[in-house]
Design a protein around this motif. Structure first.
Motif, PDB file in Angstrom:
ATOM      1  N   GLN A 156       0.829  -1.206   0.000  1.00  0.00           N
ATOM      2  CA  GLN A 156       0.000   0.000   0.000  1.00  0.00           C
ATOM      3  C   GLN A 156       0.865   1.259   0.000  1.00  0.00           C
ATOM      4  O   GLN A 156       0.555   2.246  -0.687  1.00  0.00           O
ATOM      5  CB  GLN A 156      -0.931  -0.006   1.217  1.00  0.00           C
ATOM      6  CG  GLN A 156      -2.015  -1.068   1.128  1.00  0.00           C
ATOM      7  CD  GLN A 156      -2.772  -1.255   2.424  1.00  0.00           C
ATOM      8  OE1 GLN A 156      -2.267  -0.910   3.511  1.00  0.00           O
ATOM      9  NE2 GLN A 156      -3.968  -1.808   2.354  1.00  0.00           N
ATOM     10  N   ALA A 157       1.968   1.233   0.744  1.00  0.00           N
ATOM     11  CA  ALA A 157       2.878   2.377   0.756  1.00  0.00           C
ATOM     12  C   ALA A 157       3.484   2.605  -0.620  1.00  0.00           C
ATOM     13  O   ALA A 157       3.647   3.744  -1.067  1.00  0.00           O
ATOM     14  CB  ALA A 157       3.978   2.158   1.795  1.00  0.00           C
ATOM     15  N   ALA A 158       3.802   1.507  -1.319  1.00  0.00           N
ATOM     16  CA  ALA A 158       4.355   1.624  -2.669  1.00  0.00           C
ATOM     17  C   ALA A 158       3.309   2.160  -3.642  1.00  0.00           C
ATOM     18  O   ALA A 158       3.596   3.042  -4.462  1.00  0.00           O
ATOM     19  CB  ALA A 158       4.874   0.270  -3.136  1.00  0.00           C
ATOM     20  N   LEU A 159       2.088   1.650  -3.552  1.00  0.00           N
ATOM     21  CA  LEU A 159       1.020   2.105  -4.442  1.00  0.00           C
ATOM     22  C   LEU A 159       0.704   3.580  -4.223  1.00  0.00           C
ATOM     23  O   LEU A 159       0.361   4.308  -5.166  1.00  0.00           O
ATOM     24  CB  LEU A 159      -0.235   1.259  -4.230  1.00  0.00           C
ATOM     25  CG  LEU A 159      -0.189  -0.174  -4.760  1.00  0.00           C
ATOM     26  CD1 LEU A 159      -1.370  -0.977  -4.228  1.00  0.00           C
ATOM     27  CD2 LEU A 159      -0.180  -0.189  -6.286  1.00  0.00           C
ATOM     28  N   ALA A 160       0.825   4.036  -2.980  1.00  0.00           N
ATOM     29  CA  ALA A 160       0.536   5.433  -2.674  1.00  0.00           C
ATOM     30  C   ALA A 160       1.491   6.386  -3.370  1.00  0.00           C
ATOM     31  O   ALA A 160       1.188   7.574  -3.528  1.00  0.00           O
ATOM     32  CB  ALA A 160       0.581   5.659  -1.164  1.00  0.00           C
ATOM     33  N   ALA A 161       2.638   5.869  -3.816  1.00  0.00           N
ATOM     34  CA  ALA A 161       3.607   6.703  -4.525  1.00  0.00           C
ATOM     35  C   ALA A 161       3.235   6.880  -5.992  1.00  0.00           C
ATOM     36  O   ALA A 161       3.953   7.567  -6.733  1.00  0.00           O
ATOM     37  CB  ALA A 161       5.005   6.098  -4.404  1.00  0.00           C
ATOM     38  N   GLY A 162       2.149   6.250  -6.428  1.00  0.00           N
ATOM     39  CA  GLY A 162       1.685   6.420  -7.804  1.00  0.00           C
ATOM     40  C   GLY A 162       2.593   5.775  -8.839  1.00  0.00           C
ATOM     41  O   GLY A 162       2.906   6.374  -9.870  1.00  0.00           O
ATOM     42  N   VAL A 163       3.007   4.530  -8.578  1.00  0.00           N
ATOM     43  CA  VAL A 163       3.962   3.851  -9.454  1.00  0.00           C
ATOM     44  C   VAL A 163       3.255   3.053 -10.547  1.00  0.00           C
ATOM     45  O   VAL A 163       2.078   2.710 -10.438  1.00  0.00           O
ATOM     46  CB  VAL A 163       4.885   2.921  -8.638  1.00  0.00           C
ATOM     47  CG1 VAL A 163       5.729   3.731  -7.669  1.00  0.00           C
ATOM     48  CG2 VAL A 163       4.083   1.858  -7.895  1.00  0.00           C
ATOM     49  N   ASP A 164       4.024   2.744 -11.597  1.00  0.00           N
ATOM     50  CA  ASP A 164       3.536   1.872 -12.670  1.00  0.00           C
ATOM     51  C   ASP A 164       3.740   0.401 -12.324  1.00  0.00           C
ATOM     52  O   ASP A 164       3.003  -0.462 -12.804  1.00  0.00           O
ATOM     53  CB  ASP A 164       4.281   2.169 -13.979  1.00  0.00           C
ATOM     54  CG  ASP A 164       4.156   3.613 -14.409  1.00  0.00           C
ATOM     55  OD1 ASP A 164       3.029   4.033 -14.687  1.00  0.00           O
ATOM     56  OD2 ASP A 164       5.195   4.309 -14.452  1.00  0.00           O
ATOM     57  N   LEU A 165       4.758   0.129 -11.504  1.00  0.00           N
ATOM     58  CA  LEU A 165       5.148  -1.249 -11.229  1.00  0.00           C
ATOM     59  C   LEU A 165       5.645  -1.354  -9.796  1.00  0.00           C
ATOM     60  O   LEU A 165       6.432  -0.525  -9.341  1.00  0.00           O
ATOM     61  CB  LEU A 165       6.258  -1.682 -12.198  1.00  0.00           C
ATOM     62  CG  LEU A 165       6.931  -3.036 -11.955  1.00  0.00           C
ATOM     63  CD1 LEU A 165       5.954  -4.186 -12.120  1.00  0.00           C
ATOM     64  CD2 LEU A 165       8.127  -3.210 -12.899  1.00  0.00           C
ATOM     65  N   VAL A 166       5.179  -2.373  -9.098  1.00  0.00           N
ATOM     66  CA  VAL A 166       5.690  -2.710  -7.774  1.00  0.00           C
ATOM     67  C   VAL A 166       6.472  -4.010  -7.896  1.00  0.00           C
ATOM     68  O   VAL A 166       5.923  -5.037  -8.311  1.00  0.00           O
ATOM     69  CB  VAL A 166       4.559  -2.874  -6.738  1.00  0.00           C
ATOM     70  CG1 VAL A 166       5.136  -3.310  -5.388  1.00  0.00           C
ATOM     71  CG2 VAL A 166       3.774  -1.579  -6.587  1.00  0.00           C
TER      72      VAL A 166
END
Length: 464
Positions: free
Chosen positions: A162-172
């Protein structure tokens, strides 16, 4: 109606992502696409050696297909447990592939890397503070265990994702990760029920394996305030209430309660409903938050080096008395080892194992049909020692006794064992074992994980 739509693009990155099915699935306008890329099912070698269970070419193919479709649509892609083991070396390896795909497809990517490998000093500190707890069953865990581990990873839940997604990324690109967490993270982040989100992740984590007859394709999921809908996309794929309920029980000791980092999924009151020919509705799943989060540890240590010999026996006289014949071979080999090395296998810290395929090579002592006499047996001899040279020497000492051990039904010299290869022995190299079944009580569900965001097109790097 508020809902989170997602695509489970593959049960395991590397087995193939059918692009025609993916394109059809993308018509649902998903909020995210995800795929698991790791497992302990493949054994400890991936974590211990820092390698992937799938060839690089297979990962490159699947990742190319996924990014080619998700990036232009501005749909985030989540890949969990990259490189099979999910350690730092696997994240680095996977990121090399990401850069290759970006270059070949002309893609600009904002990527979140989540690292799950744990430092030994940190774990020793946690052990000293009593913050590492054993699961059941668990091997002994002490300072020596931690120090001799090749690599140790922690299994993340939804919070780092969720923290990674909150950064508005294309890929985790996630290190070791709970499979259902890949699919539960965003629905929970959107405010949807935790129980339904976790259950959705549980049933789709293996992709089309949730279907009645698994085949190439993928799964579209809809998480809503009062239901989850599971819909397969692909030729011949069909979900039924039985197949979805059955997969809910998959890989769990308890049929109803599944523990994750942040709590327990409870499906004891879940209801499954067939809503059309291929799709199933799930209702009633609950999630009980834990008093404090737990992060499961996985560690791998080197246990030695191995050499093997593969051969076969088809002589009916040997097969009729195979147990006695093999016992005499083993006795001769052990005497030979003592003459050559001056000590026993046990004193050397070594072992030689014999696997009889066609009789009990798969089940071993659990085989219920050992009395039946097969028409042939494939025999794998496996020597494990502290170094490769010794392992090879040990397995070489077994060849002559296997070739010429007589039977009670034949007089004179015989040759009753056929080696598959020449030279007969094969060096397998280092061998690893899992050495932990424990959890850490962390400060927060995110504190044991490191998240960094990379802008590939500009080679810029930032830490969250």
């Amino acid at each position: 109606m508020k809902e989170c739509r997602f695509i489970a693009a593959s049960g395991m990155l590397g087995i193939g992502v059918p692009e025609d099915s993916l394109r059809k699935a993308m018509a649902c306008e998903p909020h995210f696409v995800a795929a698991d890329a790791g497992t302990t099912d493949a054994g400890p070698f991936a974590l211990g050696m820092g390698v992937c269970a799938f060839p690089r070419e297979a990962i490159l193919r699947d990742l190319t297909t996924l990014l080619r479709n998700t990036v232009p649509a501005k749909v985030p892609l989540l890949i969990g447990s990259v490189g099979t083991g999910g350690a730092d070396v696997h994240v680095d390896w996977f990121m090399e592939i990401v850069r290759e795909v970006a270059a070949s497809e002309g893609l600009e990517l904002k990527v979140a890397e989540i690292r799950s490998e744990q430092s030994k000093d940190f774990l020793l500190e946690q052990l000293g503070q009593g913050r590492i707890r054993a699961l059941n069953p668990a091997p002994q865990l002490d300072e020596t265990t931690i120090r001799r581990s090749e690599r140790i990873v922690g299994m993340m839940g939804v919070e780092p994702l969720q923290a990674a997604l909150a950064a508005g990324v294309d890929l985790v690109v996630a290190g070791r990760c709970s499979d259902p967490a890949l699919y539960a993270a965003m629905p929970i982040q959107m405010g949807l029920p935790h129980g339904l989100a976790w259950h959705a992740g549980k049933v789709v984590e293996c992709g089309p394996s949730v279907c009645e007859r698994p085949a190439h394709g993928m799964i579209v999921g809809y998480v809503r305030p009062d239901e989850v809908v599971i819909q397969p996309i692909g030729p011949g794929l069909r979900c039924t209430t039985q197949s979805v309920a059955a997969h809910s029980l998959y890989e769990n000791a308890d049929p109803f309660c599944f523990t994750e980092a942040s709590g327990v999924l409870d499906i004891s009151e879940t209801v499954y409903e067939q809503i059309d020919e291929t799709s199933v509705r799930i209702r009633g799943s609950k999630f009980g938050p834990a008093e404090r989060p737990t992060i499961k540890l996985e560690g791998a240590e080197l246990v030695g080096y191995q050499s093997i010999m593969v051969g076969g026996v088809r002589d009916p006289f040997i097969l009729r008395e195979f147990d006695d014949w093999l016992a005499k071979v083993i006795q001769r080999v052990e005497l030979s080892v003592e003459k050559v090395f001056g000590k026993s296998l046990e004193a050397m810290g070594a072992r030689i194992d014999y696997h009889a395929y066609g009789r009990d090579g798969v089940m071993g002592a659990l085989e219920p049909d050992r009395a039946r006499i097969p028409h042939e047996i494939g025999l794998v001899v496996e020597a494990t020692a502290a170094d490769q040279q010794t392992a090879s020497a040990l397995v070489q000492l077994t060849r002559q006794p296997l070739l010429h051990q007589p039977t009670t039904k034949w007089k004179g010299s015989i040759t009753g064992f056929a080696c598959l290869h020449n030279p007969a022995h094969i060096e397998r190299g280092p061998v690893y074992a899992f050495n932990m079944n424990h959890v850490v009580l962390p400060d927060t569900p995110v504190s044991m994980f490191r998240i960094a965001v990379t802008h590939i097109e500009e080679a810029r790097h930032a830490t969250l």
